[in-house]
Design a protein around this motif. Structure first.
Motif, short mmCIF file in Angstrom:
data_model
loop_
_atom_site.label_atom_id
_atom_site.label_comp_id
_atom_site.label_asym_id
_atom_site.label_seq_id
_atom_site.Cartn_x
_atom_site.Cartn_y
_atom_site.Cartn_z
N LEU A 55 0.84 -1.19 0.00
CA LEU A 55 0.00 0.00 0.00
C LEU A 55 0.88 1.25 0.00
N ASN A 56 0.32 2.34 -0.51
CA ASN A 56 1.00 3.63 -0.43
C ASN A 56 0.85 4.16 0.99
N MET A 57 1.66 5.14 1.33
CA MET A 57 1.63 5.69 2.69
C MET A 57 0.29 6.34 3.02
N ASP A 58 -0.49 6.73 2.02
CA ASP A 58 -1.81 7.33 2.27
C ASP A 58 -2.93 6.29 2.26
N ASP A 59 -2.59 5.01 2.39
CA ASP A 59 -3.53 3.88 2.44
C ASP A 59 -4.15 3.52 1.09
N THR A 60 -3.73 4.17 0.01
CA THR A 60 -4.24 3.79 -1.30
C THR A 60 -3.42 2.61 -1.82
N GLU A 61 -3.99 1.90 -2.78
CA GLU A 61 -3.29 0.76 -3.35
C GLU A 61 -2.25 1.25 -4.35
N SER A 62 -1.11 0.56 -4.36
CA SER A 62 -0.04 0.89 -5.29
C SER A 62 -0.24 0.11 -6.59
N ALA A 63 0.58 0.41 -7.57
CA ALA A 63 0.51 -0.32 -8.84
C ALA A 63 0.79 -1.81 -8.63
N LEU A 64 1.64 -2.12 -7.67
CA LEU A 64 1.99 -3.51 -7.39
C LEU A 64 0.91 -4.24 -6.57
N SER A 65 -0.01 -3.50 -5.97
CA SER A 65 -1.07 -4.12 -5.16
C SER A 65 -1.90 -5.11 -5.98
N THR A 66 -2.25 -4.73 -7.19
CA THR A 66 -3.05 -5.61 -8.05
C THR A 66 -2.32 -6.91 -8.33
#
Length: 144
Positions: free
Chosen positions: A67-78
């Protein structure tokens, strides 16, 4: 009465070039790095994963969720979620996702302090950090 929680748990630090593995025990709350498996033609080393699953026989698999530091999903999350689903479908073992923010950074710092070479087993150490986090609070694991 059977235990509600599996005793042996395996964690994966999924990456586009390699996957770190760690194994732990819920009875004594320990996690140890196992190995790093390289991706093969942009696919996980299923043979290597299978070998470790057969040896350790985990009752639960944990996959790090980047996850990104702002709790959003990163490109690698998928990609990590797809890997988690593939693990579950292939091995029929329950899989949970675990926030892995800063695990690789912490693993690099630990490796440097412990005198490991720059790239030695950092991904396995990151998988250990992911599993240690889950062992300290298994309620925070998420479905893939």
């Amino acid at each position: 009465m059977p235990d509600a929680q599996p005793h042996t748990v395996m964690a994966f630090d999924y990456g586009p070039r390699k996957i770190g593995l760690a194994c732990g025990n819920t009875l004594i709350n320990t996690a140890s790095p196992l190995c790093v498996l390289p991706m093969q033609s942009n696919a996980p080393d299923w043979h290597g994963i299978n070998t470790h699953l057969q040896e350790w026989k985990p009752g639960l698999l944990i996959v790090g969720l980047p996850l990104n530091m702002d709790d959003t999903e990163s490109a690698l999350s998928t990609q990590a979620r797809e890997f988690a689903r593939a693990l579950r479908n292939r091995y029929k073992i329950p899989v949970r996702m675990m926030d892995e923010r800063l695990s690789t950074r912490e693993a690099r710092e630990y490796a440097a302090e412990a005198g490991y070479s720059k790239h030695a087993a950092v991904d396995a150490l990151a998988a250990q950090r992911i599993l240690s986090s889950w062992l300290s609070d298994p309620a925070c694991g998420r479905e893939p």
